[in-house]
Scaffold this motif. Structure first.
Motif, PDB file in Angstrom:
ATOM      1  N   UNK A   3       0.820  -1.203   0.000  1.00 50.28           N
ATOM      2  CA  UNK A   3       0.000   0.000   0.000  1.00 50.28           C
ATOM      3  C   UNK A   3       0.855   1.254   0.000  1.00 50.28           C
ATOM      4  N   UNK A   4       0.246   2.364   0.460  1.00 46.75           N
ATOM      5  CA  UNK A   4       0.894   3.676   0.444  1.00 46.75           C
ATOM      6  C   UNK A   4       1.141   4.151   1.865  1.00 46.75           C
ATOM      7  N   UNK A   5       2.347   4.654   2.123  1.00 41.36           N
ATOM      8  CA  UNK A   5       2.753   5.117   3.444  1.00 41.36           C
ATOM      9  C   UNK A   5       3.472   6.463   3.292  1.00 41.36           C
ATOM     10  N   UNK A   6       3.395   7.305   4.309  1.00 40.12           N
ATOM     11  CA  UNK A   6       4.057   8.607   4.197  1.00 40.12           C
ATOM     12  C   UNK A   6       4.793   8.962   5.474  1.00 40.12           C
ATOM     13  N   UNK A   7       5.823   9.789   5.300  1.00 46.28           N
ATOM     14  CA  UNK A   7       6.605  10.287   6.432  1.00 46.28           C
ATOM     15  C   UNK A   7       7.174  11.654   6.079  1.00 46.28           C
ATOM     16  N   UNK A   8       7.643  12.363   7.084  1.00 48.69           N
ATOM     17  CA  UNK A   8       8.325  13.643   6.891  1.00 48.69           C
ATOM     18  C   UNK A   8       9.772  13.482   7.328  1.00 48.69           C
ATOM     19  N   UNK A   9      10.699  13.782   6.422  1.00 49.86           N
ATOM     20  CA  UNK A   9      12.124  13.705   6.739  1.00 49.86           C
ATOM     21  C   UNK A   9      12.685  15.111   6.956  1.00 49.86           C
ATOM     22  N   UNK A  10      13.469  15.259   7.994  1.00 47.43           N
ATOM     23  CA  UNK A  10      14.156  16.530   8.262  1.00 47.43           C
ATOM     24  C   UNK A  10      15.576  16.429   7.709  1.00 47.43           C
ATOM     25  N   UNK A  11      15.778  16.926   6.476  1.00 44.62           N
ATOM     26  CA  UNK A  11      17.114  16.910   5.879  1.00 44.62           C
ATOM     27  C   UNK A  11      17.802  18.233   6.168  1.00 44.62           C
ATOM     28  N   UNK A  12      19.131  18.301   6.016  1.00 44.81           N
ATOM     29  CA  UNK A  12      19.842  19.564   6.248  1.00 44.81           C
ATOM     30  C   UNK A  12      19.383  20.686   5.324  1.00 44.81           C
ATOM     31  N   UNK A  13      18.863  20.348   4.144  1.00 39.04           N
ATOM     32  CA  UNK A  13      18.443  21.372   3.198  1.00 39.04           C
ATOM     33  C   UNK A  13      17.001  21.793   3.393  1.00 39.04           C
ATOM     34  N   UNK A  14      16.133  20.822   3.690  1.00 39.96           N
ATOM     35  CA  UNK A  14      14.713  21.129   3.732  1.00 39.96           C
ATOM     36  C   UNK A  14      13.954  19.996   4.391  1.00 39.96           C
ATOM     37  N   UNK A  19       6.665   9.657   0.244  1.00 39.91           N
ATOM     38  CA  UNK A  19       5.578   8.689   0.111  1.00 39.91           C
ATOM     39  C   UNK A  19       6.155   7.395  -0.457  1.00 39.91           C
ATOM     40  N   UNK A  20       5.994   6.289   0.299  1.00 42.40           N
ATOM     41  CA  UNK A  20       6.429   4.966  -0.147  1.00 42.40           C
ATOM     42  C   UNK A  20       5.219   4.222  -0.725  1.00 42.40           C
ATOM     43  N   UNK A  21       5.380   3.687  -1.905  1.00 43.21           N
ATOM     44  CA  UNK A  21       4.328   2.880  -2.527  1.00 43.21           C
ATOM     45  C   UNK A  21       4.881   1.468  -2.701  1.00 43.21           C
ATOM     46  N   UNK A  22       4.294   0.523  -1.936  1.00 41.58           N
ATOM     47  CA  UNK A  22       4.794  -0.856  -1.931  1.00 41.58           C
ATOM     48  C   UNK A  22       3.784  -1.749  -2.647  1.00 41.58           C
ATOM     49  N   UNK A  23       4.285  -2.490  -3.642  1.00 38.43           N
ATOM     50  CA  UNK A  23       3.436  -3.399  -4.417  1.00 38.43           C
ATOM     51  C   UNK A  23       4.091  -4.779  -4.479  1.00 38.43           C
TER      52      UNK A  23
END
Length: 842
Positions: A3-14, A19-23
């Motif tokens: 299915x579809x999963x989401x997260x927020x990453x805190x990178x040094x730039x932004x 969104x991960x889409x697993x099939x």
């Protein structure tokens, strides 16, 4: 986990939403990844699953291609894990099921809580002055120094690393008044929120960025757009750049660069308008007007900063950051005019040059910054140091240490220290010692706060944070079309024996070279998230050719290295073709800051590829991607056509193809001379005559100002550029031979399109002051006009000359015209001209 999963990453730039889409397809797991706002292009070739755990390995591309590894563990509604990216290190992941809300939508909902748009009004100068004085009276010395200090938004660096507290800490303590390099609107919001809510006085931050030739929609590099001679087009490009950048919270631009540049070895020629002070002045004005618009109170404009004051383009040997040693006359007559024009256009900021002048680094040069810039030219805006240049005063050897360097900079009226921390460390101590006055800080802080009021952030600190406008403006269709049109006008046709324009209907074309299918067409000094959408040359050609089987392609070699079997593959494709396009040049890191070159020829691997293609004896077109004039003598002798395309931006491939197939007739004219050999550099048209000038009559004599092994003249002079049609110039008409201070002279030529296609010609006016209190150049550009002509059509082009056109800084540094004899020239470039004479009578 499917299915579809989401997260927020805190990178040094932004902050990045992932969104991960697993099939599961044919009993194999597949993983796709989508990101915003920065598009990280992921490709996973190894995905394994054991129970609730997923492991994946592959590659991703940001600025370059790198390895990525992911390890995730799933529950019913949430997941955790880590992502290992070379650029950012190991990032921890915690997310949930579903697509999730976009970052823009989430920020829009959040920032609305902080808006104060109902109460914001454009204040009068008197109101601003009163408010500024009241605020300065409440400030401590450290808070004043904080307004004069700038820090990075993250650990991303534009230069050497600086040891400093995290930006969050600096902002909360009131030790930073502006931020550099906030590439993400969420980061702008976070830091502005800290400034407003946690610092003692709640003074909002300025957010600075280098918006040189576009923000998300990228336009041609400045050396390219200068070749368009289209002042309105350049102004429009800068206005769009400001519109896109300001929507992301950027309020202060580190541009435009208005340095005059005569040495093609210097990498930063790509950022300027070329070798001519007159044209450079007009382009400086256009850029300032574009960035700042009609009012800085508009949230779709940004503060323009003229850089680099002054004479940075005169660095010895064309080596970046190097010594400059020129006369005051050269300083004023060559390097000063674009700065004067930019200031007259209303530029609100100026940045110092890295070089020394008369032995003193500009960052601490009171004679240049306080006496010339502030007192003589009347500049009342913000003076900001370039990156680390305050500390570098000591490195140069003009100060004992960073403390003395800070004192020199303050005494020179430097308002903001960019990123380095000498102000924070030493200004309070220098005040305690009585070596600088607190009133000097007051003057600087008042200038800074004045502009914070002018742009409206003192009343609504979050007014520039507009994620809805980001979505509307960034890389939109209208902006891309404008980029394409300016790119078309920026292309210069250097040679054509009739092979161009190409015929779309018949014949096979082989596109050979490292730029045939490269997206590296944006050039240096851009940070677009849409670089992967840059239109390549092959993509542009495919959009024009109905029968795409007639388009053949081979890379042949890389920019500066061979590919095993590359030439053989290129020969195989080229042998099938009727016409060969050689797509060669420099990559973007070979131009720009810290990209000086001793040898400005194309790399050997590309020359070798070209030699093999030429041996086939087929019509060959050289299409160049580059950020500086190159040595092209061999190509001029051996190929049938040369098309100078520079770095043209987001729509490069379309614009180049428009010209190649004749849908757009090229009209660009060079603003820097192209040497025959590197040893001629610096070579420029507006040079002095010398006491032993080379002429046709004396060219065989020995004791003349010349080379033993080549000509003085460049291969392609300033103002040069061909068209698919031809133009003839009549003899010049001049309505009088004497000019007084109150009169004017009209000079004219009739230009006729003698070819078979409609075309545009840039008609150029030059003047030579034959003698004066100091030696004057052999000719100087003083005007130009564009004419559009249909085949067989003629137009009279009239120029008006007044005393103002004849002024310069004389031997005693007075700006005036001197009585005497003058020549006036009109032509298609600085070399091919008609001439007449007149006299100025005082």
């Amino acid at each position: 986990m499917i299915g579809t999963w989401n997260t927020i990453l805190e990178t040094p730039l932004a902050k990045v939403k992932v969104v991960f889409i697993i099939e599961k397809i044919d009993n194999a797991y597949c993983l796709q990844v989508k990101t915003e706002p920065i598009p990280l292009n992921f490709e996973f070739n190894l995905v394994t699953v054991e129970g609730d755990a997923l492991q994946a390995a592959g590659r991703f591309k940001l600025l370059s291609e790198e390895k990525v590894e992911i390890s995730l563990t799933f529950s019913e509604e949430t997941f955790t894990g880590c992502m290992n990216l070379h650029s950012f290190g190991e990032l921890q992941i915690k997310g949930q099921k579903g697509e999730g809300v976009s970052l823009s939508e989430a920020l829009l909902m959040e920032v609305e809580k902080y808006r104060n748009s109902e109460n914001i009004v454009e204040r009068s100068n008197e109101e601003i002055l009163e408010k500024v004085n009241q605020l300065v009276a409440r400030m401590t010395v450290l808070e004043k120094v904080g307004q004069m200090s700038q820090c990075m938004a993250s650990n991303f660096s534009f230069g050497g690393d600086i040891e400093a507290d995290p930006p969050e800490k600096l902002v909360e303590d009131g030790r930073a008044g502006s931020i550099l390099g906030a590439f993400d609107i969420n980061r702008v919001f976070e830091l502005q929120k800290i400034a407003v809510e946690k610092s003692r006085l709640g003074i909002p931050l300025l957010f600075n960025a280098d918006i040189i030739h576009g923000y998300q929609t990228i336009f041609p590099v400045p050396l390219a757009w200068a070749s368009s001679w289209d002042l309105e087009g350049i102004k429009r490009a800068c206005a769009i750049s400001a519109k896109e950048a300001s929507a992301s919270g950027i309020t202060y631009n580190h541009g435009p660069m208005v340095d005059i540049t005569r040495d093609a070895r210097w990498g930063r020629v790509v950022e300027g308008a070329g070798e001519d002070p007159y044209l450079g002045s007009l382009i400086a004005k256009a850029q300032v007007e574009g960035f700042q618009g009609d009012s800085l109170f508009s949230e779709e404009t940004i503060i323009a900063c003229l850089k680099h004051f002054i004479a940075y383009g005169a660095a010895e040997g064309g080596r970046d950051y190097n010594t400059v040693d020129i006369s005051q006359g050269t300083l004023r007559n060559v390097y000063l005019p674009p700065f004067k024009a930019g200031l007259e256009a209303g530029a609100c900021s100026v940045m110092n040059a890295f070089n020394i002048y008369q032995g003193i680094p500009v960052a601490g040069n009171k004679g240049l910054l306080k006496d010339l810039l502030r007192e003589e030219l009347g500049f009342e805006g913000i003076l900001i140091s370039d990156y680390g240049s305050v500390d570098e005063i000591a490195v140069h050897g003009a100060a004992k240490d960073s403390k003395e360097a800070a004192k020199m900079a303050v005494d020179a009226t430097m308002d903001i220290e960019m990123v380095s921390t000498s102000y924070l460390q030493y200004l309070p101590e220098l005040i305690e010692e009585g070596r600088i006055l607190e009133s000097q800080l007051d003057d600087a802080v008042k200038r800074i706060l004045t502009y914070k009021f002018i742009i409206g952030i003192m009343d609504d600190p979050f007014r520039y944070i507009r994620p809805d406008k980001e979505m509307e403006y960034h890389f939109c269709k209208e902006h891309l079309q404008t980029s394409r049109e300016l790119a078309q006008k920026s292309i210069v046709l250097l040679k054509n024996n009739g092979v161009l324009p190409l015929k779309k209907e018949k014949g096979k074309i082989a596109v050979i070279g490292p730029f045939a299918n490269s997206k590296d067409l944006l050039g240096p000094w851009q940070f677009s998230r849409y670089s992967d959408k840059t239109v390549t040359l092959i993509e542009g050609l495919k959009s024009k050719f109905v029968n795409q089987s007639n388009l053949l392609f081979a890379e042949g070699c890389r920019i500066d290295s061979e590919i095993e079997g590359g030439i053989e593959e290129a020969l195989q494709q080229a042998k099938q073709a009727d016409v060969i396009i050689l797509a060669l040049g420099e990559n973007s890191v070979m131009s720009g800051e810290a990209a000086s070159r001793m040898d400005i020829e194309l790399p050997e691997a590309q020359r070798k590829l070209a030699e093999e293609m030429i041996k086939l004896g087929k019509p060959t077109v050289l299409v160049l991607t580059n950020g500086r004039p190159l040595v092209l003598e061999w190509f001029d002798k051996n190929v049938d056509a040369i098309v100078e395309t520079w770095f043209l931006g987001s729509e490069a491939g379309h614009a180049i193809t428009d010209v190649l197939v004749g849908d757009y007739n090229p009209s660009g004219k060079l603003t820097m001379s192209f040497p025959i050999q590197t040893g001629q550099v610096p070579v420029y048209y507006n040079h002095f005559n010398t006491g032993r000038p080379l002429t046709k009559k004396n060219q065989h004599e020995k004791f003349i100002s010349k080379y033993l092994d080549g000509p003085n003249e460049p291969l392609y002079p300033f103002g040069y550029g061909l068209s698919y049609t031809t133009f003839t110039y009549s003899e010049m008409k001049i309505d009088k031979n004497q000019l007084t201070k109150t009169e004017k002279i009209n000079v004219s030529v009739t230009v006729t399109n003698t070819g078979s296609m409609p075309g545009e010609e840039v008609v150029q006016l030059y003047i030579q002051d034959l003698y004066g209190s100091v030696v004057r150049p052999v000719k100087e550009l003083k005007g130009f006009k564009k004419v559009d002509l249909h085949p067989s059509e003629s137009k009279e082009v009239i120029f008006t000359i007044t005393e103002e056109d004849l002024k310069y800084y004389t031997a005693d540094m007075r700006y005036q015209a001197e009585a005497g004899e003058f020549k006036v020239y009109i032509g298609s470039n600085s070399k091919v001209v008609k001439e007449a004479s007149f006299e100025l009578v005082c």
